[in-house]
Each structure stands twice: as structure tokens, then as C-alpha cells.
Design a protein around this motif. Structure first.
Motif, PDB file in Angstrom:
ATOM      1  N   PHE A 194       0.796  -1.227   0.000  1.00  0.00           N
ATOM      2  CA  PHE A 194       0.000   0.000   0.000  1.00  0.00           C
ATOM      3  C   PHE A 194       0.836   1.289   0.000  1.00  0.00           C
ATOM      4  O   PHE A 194       0.469   2.248  -0.683  1.00  0.00           O
ATOM      5  N   PRO A 195       1.949   1.362   0.761  1.00  0.00           N
ATOM      6  CA  PRO A 195       2.720   2.620   0.741  1.00  0.00           C
ATOM      7  C   PRO A 195       3.243   3.014  -0.630  1.00  0.00           C
ATOM      8  O   PRO A 195       3.527   4.188  -0.869  1.00  0.00           O
ATOM      9  N   MET A 196       3.375   2.049  -1.528  1.00  0.00           N
ATOM     10  CA  MET A 196       3.899   2.377  -2.856  1.00  0.00           C
ATOM     11  C   MET A 196       2.872   3.120  -3.713  1.00  0.00           C
ATOM     12  O   MET A 196       3.254   3.828  -4.648  1.00  0.00           O
ATOM     13  N   ILE A 197       1.589   2.949  -3.415  1.00  0.00           N
ATOM     14  CA  ILE A 197       0.553   3.572  -4.242  1.00  0.00           C
ATOM     15  C   ILE A 197       0.624   5.099  -4.198  1.00  0.00           C
ATOM     16  O   ILE A 197       0.646   5.748  -5.247  1.00  0.00           O
ATOM     17  N   PRO A 198       0.693   5.727  -2.999  1.00  0.00           N
ATOM     18  CA  PRO A 198       0.816   7.193  -3.012  1.00  0.00           C
ATOM     19  C   PRO A 198       2.131   7.691  -3.586  1.00  0.00           C
ATOM     20  O   PRO A 198       2.179   8.771  -4.181  1.00  0.00           O
ATOM     21  N   ILE A 199       3.203   6.894  -3.419  1.00  0.00           N
ATOM     22  CA  ILE A 199       4.484   7.305  -4.002  1.00  0.00           C
ATOM     23  C   ILE A 199       4.361   7.384  -5.518  1.00  0.00           C
ATOM     24  O   ILE A 199       4.715   8.393  -6.151  1.00  0.00           O
ATOM     25  N   LEU A 200       3.838   6.309  -6.112  1.00  0.00           N
ATOM     26  CA  LEU A 200       3.687   6.284  -7.564  1.00  0.00           C
ATOM     27  C   LEU A 200       2.694   7.342  -8.032  1.00  0.00           C
ATOM     28  O   LEU A 200       2.937   8.039  -9.032  1.00  0.00           O
ATOM     29  N   SER A 201       1.594   7.477  -7.322  1.00  0.00           N
ATOM     30  CA  SER A 201       0.582   8.463  -7.726  1.00  0.00           C
ATOM     31  C   SER A 201       1.152   9.872  -7.714  1.00  0.00           C
ATOM     32  O   SER A 201       0.876  10.682  -8.601  1.00  0.00           O
ATOM     33  N   SER A 202       1.964  10.170  -6.695  1.00  0.00           N
ATOM     34  CA  SER A 202       2.556  11.512  -6.624  1.00  0.00           C
ATOM     35  C   SER A 202       3.531  11.750  -7.765  1.00  0.00           C
ATOM     36  O   SER A 202       3.649  12.862  -8.284  1.00  0.00           O
ATOM     37  N   ILE A 203       4.245  10.679  -8.179  1.00  0.00           N
ATOM     38  CA  ILE A 203       5.166  10.812  -9.315  1.00  0.00           C
ATOM     39  C   ILE A 203       4.380  11.119 -10.588  1.00  0.00           C
ATOM     40  O   ILE A 203       4.766  11.985 -11.390  1.00  0.00           O
ATOM     41  N   ILE A 204       3.262  10.428 -10.769  1.00  0.00           N
ATOM     42  CA  ILE A 204       2.424  10.662 -11.953  1.00  0.00           C
ATOM     43  C   ILE A 204       1.904  12.092 -11.959  1.00  0.00           C
ATOM     44  O   ILE A 204       1.915  12.784 -12.982  1.00  0.00           O
ATOM     45  N   GLY A 350       3.534  -5.860  -8.574  1.00  0.00           N
ATOM     46  CA  GLY A 350       3.354  -4.522  -9.133  1.00  0.00           C
ATOM     47  C   GLY A 350       2.098  -4.340  -9.948  1.00  0.00           C
ATOM     48  O   GLY A 350       1.829  -3.232 -10.427  1.00  0.00           O
ATOM     49  N   MET A 351       1.284  -5.389 -10.088  1.00  0.00           N
ATOM     50  CA  MET A 351       0.066  -5.282 -10.896  1.00  0.00           C
ATOM     51  C   MET A 351      -0.863  -4.156 -10.425  1.00  0.00           C
ATOM     52  O   MET A 351      -1.376  -3.385 -11.238  1.00  0.00           O
ATOM     53  N   PRO A 352      -1.124  -4.020  -9.119  1.00  0.00           N
ATOM     54  CA  PRO A 352      -1.981  -2.901  -8.680  1.00  0.00           C
ATOM     55  C   PRO A 352      -1.394  -1.540  -9.046  1.00  0.00           C
ATOM     56  O   PRO A 352      -2.126  -0.590  -9.333  1.00  0.00           O
ATOM     57  N   LEU A 353      -0.058  -1.462  -9.052  1.00  0.00           N
ATOM     58  CA  LEU A 353       0.584  -0.188  -9.394  1.00  0.00           C
ATOM     59  C   LEU A 353       0.409   0.112 -10.883  1.00  0.00           C
ATOM     60  O   LEU A 353       0.246   1.272 -11.271  1.00  0.00           O
ATOM     61  N   LEU A 385       4.349   8.594   5.052  1.00  0.00           N
ATOM     62  CA  LEU A 385       5.387   7.604   4.765  1.00  0.00           C
ATOM     63  C   LEU A 385       6.680   7.919   5.511  1.00  0.00           C
ATOM     64  O   LEU A 385       7.371   7.016   5.988  1.00  0.00           O
ATOM     65  N   ALA A 386       7.017   9.199   5.608  1.00  0.00           N
ATOM     66  CA  ALA A 386       8.217   9.596   6.342  1.00  0.00           C
ATOM     67  C   ALA A 386       8.105   9.187   7.809  1.00  0.00           C
ATOM     68  O   ALA A 386       9.055   8.664   8.401  1.00  0.00           O
ATOM     69  N   ILE A 387       6.928   9.413   8.410  1.00  0.00           N
ATOM     70  CA  ILE A 387       6.730   9.020   9.812  1.00  0.00           C
ATOM     71  C   ILE A 387       6.776   7.503   9.946  1.00  0.00           C
ATOM     72  O   ILE A 387       7.354   6.964  10.902  1.00  0.00           O
ATOM     73  N   PHE A 388       6.176   6.804   8.980  1.00  0.00           N
ATOM     74  CA  PHE A 388       6.185   5.342   8.994  1.00  0.00           C
ATOM     75  C   PHE A 388       7.616   4.807   8.992  1.00  0.00           C
ATOM     76  O   PHE A 388       7.955   3.865   9.718  1.00  0.00           O
ATOM     77  N   MET A 389       8.494   5.416   8.202  1.00  0.00           N
ATOM     78  CA  MET A 389       9.885   4.981   8.150  1.00  0.00           C
ATOM     79  C   MET A 389      10.611   5.300   9.449  1.00  0.00           C
ATOM     80  O   MET A 389      11.351   4.478   9.988  1.00  0.00           O
ATOM     81  N   LEU A 390      10.382   6.507   9.980  1.00  0.00           N
ATOM     82  CA  LEU A 390      11.056   6.904  11.211  1.00  0.00           C
ATOM     83  C   LEU A 390      10.575   6.111  12.417  1.00  0.00           C
ATOM     84  O   LEU A 390      11.293   5.989  13.415  1.00  0.00           O
ATOM     85  N   SER A 391       9.352   5.544  12.342  1.00  0.00           N
ATOM     86  CA  SER A 391       8.821   4.779  13.468  1.00  0.00           C
ATOM     87  C   SER A 391       9.669   3.549  13.761  1.00  0.00           C
ATOM     88  O   SER A 391       9.599   2.992  14.856  1.00  0.00           O
TER      89      SER A 391
END
Length: 593
Positions: A194-204, A350-353, A385-391
Motif C-alpha cells: 500500500f505505501p507504494m501507491i501514493p508514491i507512484l501516484s505523486s510521481i504521476i 506490481g500489478m496494482p501499481l 510515509l516519512a513518519i512510517f519509516m522513522l517509526s
């Protein structure tokens, strides 16, 4: 007189020898047969039946009520065949001589998929009075050949990486690749993707033209580059891990690495909020555009880098299919098939992406006010995502405070305090903003009170006060999970007079936390764990001793749960990798006792 004494002595010796010899003869007559001599058991498949023959020696009998038949494969079943008429002995129904039982194989194969173990259990006695301990005899039989989808369905539930290695070795290369593609699709449905979806969407969003709506082709191309980079990264990591034993994904959990890339996500978020623009220098953009026939090549490098980083940092937790492929590479050295399996699995993940890319060009709103809102929404996701990584490296209280600030800040950004008239969707948006504000305030108060749960921020106000001594016990328990070595672990296992469960985990592992919060506290699991010695090993520090323990038992990453019997023998066929639901884990424990 002397002669008389000699004669008496000789007579006494003679009678003693006769008496002793008779006693020995009586003992010989009372000698009992061993279980192997008393009972001969045979089970063979004849056509569509399994024929079991129980042959009893002379003056030996078997009690009818003790005879049981079982079959165990992907599940265990009890068989109840019709038995021939028994005879009565001292009020009990028994069998003597030879007993033959035929069981149709259809009764087994209709319930069990694949090969299975057939077992017969019984108890018998000698007519002279000796009763033997219960006897169990087991036999292996080939089951009905599984179809492709049946094999996949069976393995998709498999938590033991070693059994997946067996499939890789014994199946054709085409089936192996197809199997791992299905594994990838299944992994794509887990929270790890799931975290990859907003990353990819923001790139688009960031790569859309300012004047026109993004085309479906361009959005899909961006998604494809992202997924391809992710797949290549997983393949390389798996090959390195399998061939040289290095755990690159564990290295990427280093605090400096996590902090650096959390900063990257914060910078991307601020860019999406419109404070500045992030892009390649104009000269580089010009060269990339010239090298490609269309404008799609403009952001290839950045998209590929983000895909690679996503695979290492926010990618899926270590699961049985990944460990299976890595173990296969390390055991056989077949890097070609193992690497290809990892690649197709990653593409499946990666199919959902790719679907995000297909839908982006069609469903993304046209430039304007809505586009700004979409960018801001992705900015919030980047901060999350940044908070998730720092957690993974911050304390639970500090993490909770950061989440509180994010929710409060989001509510303010959404205009929760602005006195604007709105209708329809705008009113619903204001309600959502108020919910964010209230929840963020709750987290803020909870963090100040010392709470650690995102779901129970007021736990310190609703539960009994925790004393200083209790807190010290918790701290001591946490520290007791650290500092393990192979020698210490083996010593604790050897000291146990019960079977042993060893849980390998670490703070940065999402699935490890799910096991601790969902699976292990479950009442059914706790009931079964009473029969085991439970040892938790924390591998967060990733020391040389930590790596040595994983190498000792042929493990990669976390979580991994391994088992030992009460005689301290390692049971690799019982090992579990990844998150295991409570009901499944309880059954697994019961079968391991």
C-alpha cells in the motif's frame, strides 16, 4: 561319618539342580513375545483400495475398540471402515489370528490433496495376561496428482520456506515461474504494498503537463518504469542474499539510511504542497527528451530511482515465497531460475501499481483547483510515509506525537477553523477535517501521558496506574530479548524439558509487530503455548551474533518462527515465515506438540 556327610551333600546338590532346572524351564515357558513378534502389520495399495493386514501370533489378541485408522496430508482425517465380526473374550470383543481391512482410497483422496500418511493404531494383549502399549504404524502413499491451481492454492497457504524450495526443485521451470507470479499477485493484496501507491501516484501527478490532462499511455509508462525498477531491485537483492548470504534489506534499515530517505519524502511532500518544484536540470531534461521519441522519457531516471528505493525501504515484509526463492538460490546455486522467480513475483506484486497508471490518465482531474487538492493529498501521504519509516528507529511515544502533529496539521490545512459556507461534498470535507483534528488531539494528549497505542491513546487514563517497578519489569523483559548468540540460544533450548518455540523478530518489521499484537496474545494460541518454552530473539541490532543465528538455521530476514522437540531436535519442516493468523498458528502448535 564322613562318608555319610558327603552323600548328603551330593543328594542336596542333585535335588537343588533339579529344582533350579525346573524353575528355569517354567521361566522359559512364561517368556513373552516382543511387540514385533506378537503383531505383524502390513498396509499396501491394491487397485483402488488400501488393504491392511494385522497378523497376531498364537495366544495374542487385539481389542476391537482400540483399532483406529487415520490419514494425514494437507489435513488430517479419521477413517471408520467396517470391521469383520469379532469374538468375545472376558467380556471384551477381540480379534485373533489374521484380520484384514480394506479401505477405498477414494475415501481419502476425496478429502486430502496430494500425498498422504496412512496410519493404523491398535492395542493388544497376550492370553497369559501381558498387555502391550498402544502401537501405531504409518505408511506413505501417493495421492491424487494435483492440478496447477490446486498446487498453487496449497502452496499459497504454506508458511514454510523449505517446502517451497522442494517445489522449486521438483517442478518444471515454467510452473515455478507461474507459481511465483501468483505469489506476487497475492502479496500485492497485503498492506506491505500500500505505501507504494501514493508514491507512484505523486510521481504521476508531478510529471503531468501543466496545460493538459495526463494521457493514459504516459501514466502507464511511468508506472511500468517504477514497477520494473522495483522488480529488478528485488531480483538483485535476492540473488546477492542467496549467493553470498548478505541481507541488503536489513542493511537498509540502518537509522542513517531511514532518516535520509524520510527526509527525501518530506522534501517531496513540501514540493507537492507547492512551496517549490523538484526537477532535473533543464540541460539533463533536454538530453533525456532528445533520447526518447516522446516526452515520456523525461522522468525515467527519477521514477526508476524511486521504484528501487521503494523496494528496499517500504517494500513488502519478508514472506515465505521470498525466503523460498532465496533459500533455493543458496542451496542449489541456480541463480538463473531463482532470480527469474523473484523477478516475475515482483512484477505480480506490481500489478496494482500498473492499474494505478492505467487509471491515472483517465480519472485524474483536469488541471485547476482540484489538481492542487490532489497534489496536497499526496503530500500528506508522503509525510505519513516519512513518519512510517522513522517509526522503526524512534520511540513509540515520539512516533505517536509525530502522527498527532500530522493529523492536526492536515485538519488545519483542510480549513477546519475557516468560516466558509459550503454545500454537499464541502460539508463532508469539513466533517472529515474535524475528525482528523479530534483524533490528532487525542494522540497528542495520549503521547504526553505516556501512551504507546495509536488505537488506545487514553490507555493511561482508563487503566490502572503502572508502577515504576512494573515499568522496570517491562524494560527488563525487552532487554532480555537482546544479546542472543548461537551458544546462548542453544543453551536455553537444551535447558528446556518441553518443546521450544523461537521467534526471531525486530522493531522495523511490520509483520513482527502484527504477530506480537494479534497472533501471540490470542487465547487459543496462549493455551497451546503452555505446552512450549517460548523464546523471543530481537534482531534489531543486526549484530554478527544475530547474523550467525540466522545462518545457523538457514533463515533470511524476519519474522521467522522455528521449533524444537522436547529432545532439543530442530524441526525445519515446522518453521514458519511471515505473519501467521492466530487460528492457523494455534493449529500448527497443536500439531507440533
Amino acid at each position: 561319618m564322613v562318608n555319610m556327610v558327603k552323600k548328603l551333600l551330593l543328594l542336596s546338590v542333585f535335588f537343588s539342580s533339579l529344582m533350579f532346572g525346573g524353575f528355569q524351564s517354567a521361566l522359559k515357558k512364561q517368556k513373552f513375545l516382543s511387540p514385533e513378534e506378537a503383531f505383524q502389520v502390513e498396509a499396501v495399495q491394491q487397485g483402488e483400495q488400501i488393504v491392511t493386514t494385522l497378523t497376531m501370533a498364537d495366544k495374542i489378541h487385539i481389542y476391537k475398540e482400540t483399532i483406529k485408522f487415520m490419514a494425514k496430508g494437507d489435513k488430517e482425517i479419521v477413517l471408520k471402515p467396517e470391521l469383520s465380526k469379532a469374538e468375545e473374550l472376558d467380556g471384551e470383543m477381540v480379534y485373533k489370528g489374521v484380520l484384514t481391512i480394506a479401505i477405498p482410497t477414494e475415501k481419502i483422496t476425496s478429502q486430502i490433496s496430494g500425498d498422504y500418511t496412512f496410519s493404523v493404531e491398535f492395542q493388544g494383549c497376550s492370553d497369559a495376561g501381558l498387555c502391550y502399549s498402544p502401537i501405531i504404524k504409518s505408511y506413505q502413499f501417493k495421492g491424487k496428482e494435483l492440478g496447477v491451481w490446486e498446487k498453487i492454492a496449497k502452496l499459497s497457504k504454506e508458511g514454510n520456506a523449505s517446502k517451497i524450495v522442494d517445489v522449486l526443485i521438483n517442478e518444471s521451470s515454467i510452473f515455478v515461474l507461474f507459481l511465483f507470479f501468483i505469489f506476487g499477485l497475492l502479496l500485492s493484496l497485503t498492506p506491505c504494498i500500500f505505501p507504494m501507491i501514493p508514491i507512484l501516484s505523486s510521481i504521476i501527478v508531478s510529471q503531468q503537463g501543466a496545460e493538459e490532462k495526463a494521457s493514459m499511455g504516459k501514466a502507464f509508462f511511468i508506472s511500468f518504469i517504477y514497477v520494473l525498477a522495483m522488480a529488478m531491485t528485488y531480483t538483485i537483492v535476492g540473488l546477492v542474499a542467496g549467493l553470498v548470504g548478505a541481507d541488503l534489506q536489513a542493511a537498509m534499515q540502518n537509522p542513517w539510511v531511514l532518516t535520509t530517505f524520510a527526509g527525501v519524502f518530506v522534501a517531496l511532500a513540501l514540493s507537492l504542497f507547492g512551496y517549490y518544484e523538484i526537477g532535473l536540470p533543464a540541460s539533463i531534461q533536454s538530453k533525456l527528451s532528445k533520447a526518447s521519441d516522446n516526452a515520456q522519457g523525461k522522468g525515467i531516471l527519477g521514477t526508476a530511482i524511486m521504484g528501487a528505493l521503494s523496494a528496499l525501504i517500504v517494500g513488502p515484509c519478508t514472506a515465505a515465497p521470498i525466503s523460498g526463492a532465496v533459500l533455493f538460490i543458496s542451496h542449489t546455486g541456480d541463480a538463473l531460475l531463482g532470480g527469474a522467480a523473484l523477478f516475475v513475483m515482483s512484477m505480480g506484486m506490481g500489478m496494482p501499481l500498473l492499474l494505478v497508471g492505467l487509471g491515472a490518465g483517465k480519472f485524474m482531474p483536469r488541471p485547476g483547483g482540484w489538481m492542487t487538492r490532489v497534489s496536497q493529498s499526496f503530500g500528506v501521504m508522503m509525510l505519513a510515509l516519512a513518519i512510517f519509516m522513522l517509526s522503526r528507529i524512534l520511540s513509540e511515544g515520539t512516533t505517536m506525537m509525530l502522527w498527532a502533529l500530522l493529523f492536526i496539521g492536515t485538519a488545519i490545512y483542510m480549513g477546519v477553523f475557516e468560516n466558509k459556507q459550503g454545500e454537499g461534498a464541502m460539508k463532508l470535507l469539513r466533517v472529515l477535517a474535524m475528525v482528523f483534528l479530534l483524533y490528532g488531539a487525542s494522540l497528542f494528549i495520549g503521547a504526553l501521558s505516556g501512551a504507546n497505542s495509536m488505537l488506545r491513546p487514553f490507555e493511561k487514563f482508563t487503566s490502572a496506574t503502572v508502577s515504576t517497578s512494573s515499568a522496570a519489569v517491562v524494560t527488563e523483559e525487552k532487554s532480555s530479548h537482546l544479546g542472543y548468540s548461537v551458544a546462548r540460544l542453544q543453551a536455553e533450548i537444551a535447558a528446556s524439558d518441553k518443546p521450544v518455540v523461537v521467534d526471531f523478530g525486530k522493531d522495523s518489521c511490520t509483520a513482527c509487530k502484527e504477530l506480537e499484537e494479534i497472533t501471540f496474545p490470542d487465547p487459543a494460541v496462549q493455551e497451546q503455548l503452555k505446552h512450549f518454552t517460548f523464546i523471543k530473539v530481537d534482531l534489531t541490532a543486526n549484530t554478527d551474533d544475530d547474523k550467525a543465528m540466522l545462518k545457523e538455521y538457514g533463515l533470511f530476514g524476519t519474522p521467522n518462527i522455528i521449533f524444537f522437540d522436547k529432545n532439543n531436535n530442530y524441526l525445519p519442516e515446522k518453521s514458519l515465515t511471515g505473519f501467521v493468523p492466530p487460528e492457523q498458528f494455534a493449529v500448527h502448535l497443536k500439531e507440533t506438540i
